[in-house]
Write an enzyme that holds these catalytic residues in place. Structure first.
Site, PDB file in Angstrom:
ATOM      1  CD  GLU A   1      56.626  36.548  45.297  1.00 11.84           C
ATOM      2  OE1 GLU A   1      57.595  36.341  44.541  1.00 11.84           O
ATOM      3  OE2 GLU A   1      55.457  36.537  44.932  1.00 11.84           O
TER       4      GLU A   1
ATOM      5  CB  CYS B   1      57.210  35.793  40.404  1.00  7.93           C
ATOM      6  SG  CYS B   1      55.951  35.330  41.585  1.00  7.93           S
TER       7      CYS B   1
ATOM      8  CD  GLU C   1      60.689  37.122  36.615  1.00 10.43           C
ATOM      9  OE1 GLU C   1      61.044  38.248  36.999  1.00 10.43           O
ATOM     10  OE2 GLU C   1      59.941  36.376  37.278  1.00 10.43           O
TER      11      GLU C   1
ATOM     12  CE  LYS D   1      51.561  51.573  42.547  1.00 10.23           C
ATOM     13  NZ  LYS D   1      51.534  51.144  41.117  1.00 10.23           N
TER      14      LYS D   1
END
Lengths: 513, 301
Positions: free
Chosen positions: A290, A324, A421, A216
């Site tokens: 992850e 990331c 983040e 997806k």
């Protein structure tokens, strides 16, 4: 020597150079009336032939969504709609998982490793052949600079397939003394920051290990995954081995929680990663996650400062900071602080922000309106909490989602911009005096994906490397990726590794032979 | 060569002599405290006769154990691989020296002599196997990676940190299961908080005595006795625990709830149902409690 006009290239080249204007003598790299501007160098989009509407790719065919609904994917730089894409639901995912299961049982698991490898080699080659097309489409759909899609995303995606192709018939070499077998159907959900590359990171090892796939892609960047279906067709990959279902979180959740999915691989936010860990509780599903990061990039005073500044800029402004493993927390040794900040600001004044399809662009468009709002809100929090904000004087395009590269100084560890983040081009600068202090501050986060160290002292590098809680440590470099190099995090940055020999394990049962 | 069962029964206290029974306590931070709660539960032997009062650890004891494990992990993980190997080998040596004691204890708890011997010997073998793996597993798991650019790139495993273990419950696994779960955790430099088998906890506490005399630094292994449904949720939720091995959780509903709790800080979770299929020597036994770290450095002049 003869002077008659010839086709000899040397004089011709000289001739074209002569009328060219010398660079302004006042060029300093800083903004101002004498700034050396680049002429526009837009990449043509004519190479990309988009359909008006895309269905799901299931069992080797284009299948209309059960909901009969489609959503529009928009270019974040032009804000123009690019195509309509099927809105996936649990029904579509179920169809895709059935196709993947059938392909696993009847075809893929019966093929030799060598044959699986050949399909992967073909995919790698076709991606290389159609590299330009993929790079342009990636920049159109996601907003990243063409320079980066062309030189990083697409070549790495192809390299990933090429690397894992070679593993398919050598799995017994990867785990000496152990027996391995594939898991079955892998359900994979990928993010919008490196759409094609993340697809490659997920699909290549899964197929090499003998699994079939339901993937997806992200809601805002589905187009390269859909174009990839053409690559699968050209490669002659058996129907159902790779199935692609588009949609939002609803489709993603359906992939993760489908009872006939044996393996879940997810790249995305830590919050969603935790939801997935809860969703698979009590099942037999194998999972790799992850997730997010808040990487420390640590600069000692003996570091090669010009290189370090390049690394800092590459660490946080690469891909608009939508990375990331971005080096979003810069730790500078106090004695080098003034020099580093001055060099950093000077370098940032030369960054070119704008049209992702311009070959000179360094920083492209923010991927979506929602992400732009999140970045804006967190930068607002940084200002409110008392950190000092600095931005270069560049002009932003009038249209599209853009954010000025931003540096915060005077940041303390408790500030939100040092903890959360941001996933945008925003750098928080902190300082330290001793290596021990740097380690303590760098490790003061629930994340643990990546880190950077800049120093000329080898023994200090190895000591820092061993103490940093991070799955990837870049020493005197930053944001390097390679298919042979395992990638993944400690702690709340997730578990499992992608890439390298170790990236095979998550797609296999490995037990004592 | 197996020892004759006769010899082991001969070592049991005879009726003539009034024995000195052991008080079974917890093992936390290298010390043997009672539960801070002051609770204990009665353990009966196979013939329903009184065997021992076992400390019933509280959630506070579990938190203390996590704290001790966190404190110990920095030193243990930095010990050289050679040193860790020698310490694990020392465990096997001391265990071997007390072989008869452990066999007797298992027999008293209801095991047959033959099964008890097999169990103790299997445990010793597991510790020896891992003692010899300490300075090798990273060579098997790690790699240098030939990246397509002028960089030196290598990957090495590191310990995950503090690991909570719900030890296997079933008879025949109280000591062997402890070795099978604990040795792969310790070999890479993790520390552990173990909830011993609820019905067969005695060998775990006696084993703690082995650890205490085997140069295993205090706090590297902490042993709790008590009830799984009381202790496990606190460990699964604890934000300073990095991984949890649910080997001994026999209730599926509890196992699922623990896995959900563990997601809060993304603990590495080993599900209980996999226990039957686990073997000493499976690389995954070690790698599931390690984190791979990859390092890049440019090659230049």
């Amino acid at each position: 020597m003869a002077t008659k006009p010839t086709s000899s290239s040397t004089p011709a080249k000289k001739a074209t150079q002569t009328p060219r204007q010398a660079p302004p003598k006042t060029r300093t790299g800083v903004a101002g009336p004498n700034r050396w501007d680049y002429a526009p160098a837009p990449e043509s989009t004519s190479i990309v032939q988009l359909r008006d509407r895309y269905d799901h790719f299931i069992g080797g065919e284009w299948v209309k969504p059960a909901s009969k609904k489609y959503f529009t994917t928009v270019s974040p730089s032009t804000l123009k709609p690019l195509a309509e894409v099927a809105e996936g639901t649990a029904k579509d995912v179920d169809k895709a998982v059935r196709a993947a299961r059938a392909a696993f049982e009847n075809d893929w698991s019966k093929r030799s490793g060598a044959e699986r490898g050949r399909f992967l080699f073909r995919i790698a080659r076709i991606l290389q052949e159609r590299a330009r097309e993929f790079a342009v489409l990636e920049s159109m759909d996601g907003g990243k600079p063409i320079k980066e899609s062309r030189d990083v995303d697409v070549p790495l995606a192809a390299a990933h397939f090429f690397y894992y192709a070679g593993w398919a018939d050598k799995l017994e070499y990867a785990f000496p003394g152990q027996k391995v077998r594939p898991l079955g159907v892998a359900g994979q959900v990928i993010p919008w920051n490196f759409p094609l590359m993340m697809l490659a990171w997920k699909v290549a090892p899964a197929l090499a290990a003998g699994n079939t796939v339901v993937l997806k892609p992200a809601e805002t960047t589905p187009l390269t995954a859909l174009l990839f279906c053409e690559v699968l067709e050209q490669a002659g990959l058996p129907a159902g081995v790779v199935n692609i279902v588009t949609g939002d979180g609803v489709a993603g959740a359906a992939v993760v929680s489908h009872p006939d999915v044996d393996k879940v691989a997810f790249t995305g936010s830590t919050a969603v990663g935790k939801q997935i860990a809860r969703a698979v509780a009590g099942t037999d599903k194998k999972v790799t996650l992850e997730l997010g990061g808040k990487a420390a990039n640590i600069v000692f005073d003996d570091a090669p400062l010009d290189q370090a500044v390049e690394g800092i800029v590459n660490g946080i402004y690469f891909n608009q900071g939508h990375v990331c493993c971005a080096g979003s927390r810069l730790f500078v040794q106090e004695s080098a602080y003034d020099a580093v900040i001055a060099k950093l600001k000077r370098r940032m004044e030369t960054l070119r922000i704008g049209d992702p399809l311009d070959k000179n662009t360094d920083v492209g468009a923010i991927n979506s309106k929602a992400q732009l709002e999140r970045i804006t809100a967190l930068v607002g929090a940084g200002v409110e909490e008392g950190a000092e904000i600095w931005q270069p004087s560049c002009e932003l395009p009038k249209k599209g989602y853009y954010f000025r590269p931003t540096v915060f100084t005077g940041v303390s560890q408790s500030h939100r911009i040092a903890q959360e983040e941001i996933f945008g081009p925003v750098l928080s600068v902190l300082t330290f005096r001793t290596p021990a202090e740097a380690i303590e501050k760098a490790n003061n986060t629930p994340y643990g994906l990546s880190a950077g160290v800049w120093t000329e002292k080898g023994s200090r590098i190895l000591s820092m490397v061993s103490k940093l809680k991070a799955g990837v440590v870049w020493a005197n470099t930053f944001n390097r990726f390679d298919p042979t190099s395992p990638f993944g995090g400690f702690q709340e940055s997730g578990y499992g590794r992608e890439g390298g020999l170790q990236g095979l394990a998550p797609y296999l049962h490995v037990e004592k032979g | 060569m197996a020892t004759a069962p006769k010899k082991t029964t001969a070592a049991r206290p005879t009726a003539k002599r009034l024995g000195v029974p052991k008080t079974y306590k917890l093992y936390i931070g290298g010390k043997f405290p009672r539960s801070e709660s002051g609770r204990s539960y009665e353990l009966l032997d196979a013939k329903d006769a009184f065997l021992a009062n076992v400390s019933q650890a509280s959630r506070k004891d579990a938190r203390d154990a996590v704290q001790a494990a966190r404190k110990a992990v920095s030193g243990w993980s930095k010990a050289t691989a050679y040193n860790r190997g020698q310490v694990l080998y020392r465990i096997a040596e001391v265990l071997d020296g007390r072989r008869t004691q452990f066999i007797d204890e298992l027999v008293a708890a209801g095991s047959t002599a033959r099964a008890a011997e097999a169990e103790v010997d299997a445990a010793i073998a597991t510790w020896v196997f891992h003692a010899g793996f300490a300075d090798k597993y990273s060579q098997v798991i790690g790699s240098t990676n030939p990246v397509a650019a002028p960089y030196f790139n290598f990957s090495l495993p590191e310990p995950t940190g503090v690991v909570a273990v719900i030890a296997p419950q079933q008879a025949g696994f109280s000591l062997r299961g402890l070795a099978a779960t604990l040795a792969p955790i310790l070999v890479s430099g993790n520390s552990a908080v173990v909830v011993a088998s609820e019905l067969n906890p005695l060998s775990a506490i006696s084993f703690a005595e082995v650890l205490a005399t085997s140069d295993v630094p205090g706090g590297v292994v902490n042993v709790l006795t008590g009830f799984v449904d009381e202790l496990a949720p606190g460990l699964a939720k604890h934000m300073d625990v990095n991984a949890i091995d649910l080997a001994g959780v026999e209730d599926d509903t509890l196992a699922t709830a623990l896995e959900v709790d563990a997601a809060e800080n993304l603990k590495r979770v080993v599900r209980p149902r996999t226990f039957a299929a686990r073997h000493t020597g499976d690389l995954a036994e070690i790698t599931r409690f390690t984190e791979l770290k990859t390092v890049w450095h440019p090659i230049g002049v």
